[in-house]
Write a protein that holds these residues in place. Structure first.
Motif: not given
Ligand SMILES: [Zn+2]
Length: 66
Positions: A25-43
């Motif tokens: 699975l691709p690794s997931l980060d959480y946006c510090p702004q809106c706390h939705s999942p996003k890819l690391p090092h991506h907008v």
């Protein structure tokens, strides 16, 4: 005729070789702004923020009137 293997590969051996071929699975980060999942090092695709500031404008799709 080209070179051919001397013996057949047992299915167990083939399975051992293919034991490393699985997808991950691709690794997931959480946006510090809106706390939705996003890819690391991506907008963030939800709010368009990166490194604490808005870098792209997210346009919400307009519904067709009529
Ligand atoms: Zn966000």
């Amino acid at each position: 005729m080209g070179a051919l293997p001397k013996r057949k590969y047992a299915k167990a051996r083939q399975g051992k070789r293919r034991g490393h071929l699985g997808l991950s699975l691709p690794s997931l980060d959480y946006c510090p702004q809106c706390h939705s999942p996003k890819l690391p090092h991506h907008v963030c695709p939800t709010c368009g923020s990166y490194a604490g500031r808005e870098v792209i404008r997210i346009e919400t799709p307009k519904k067709k009137a009529g």
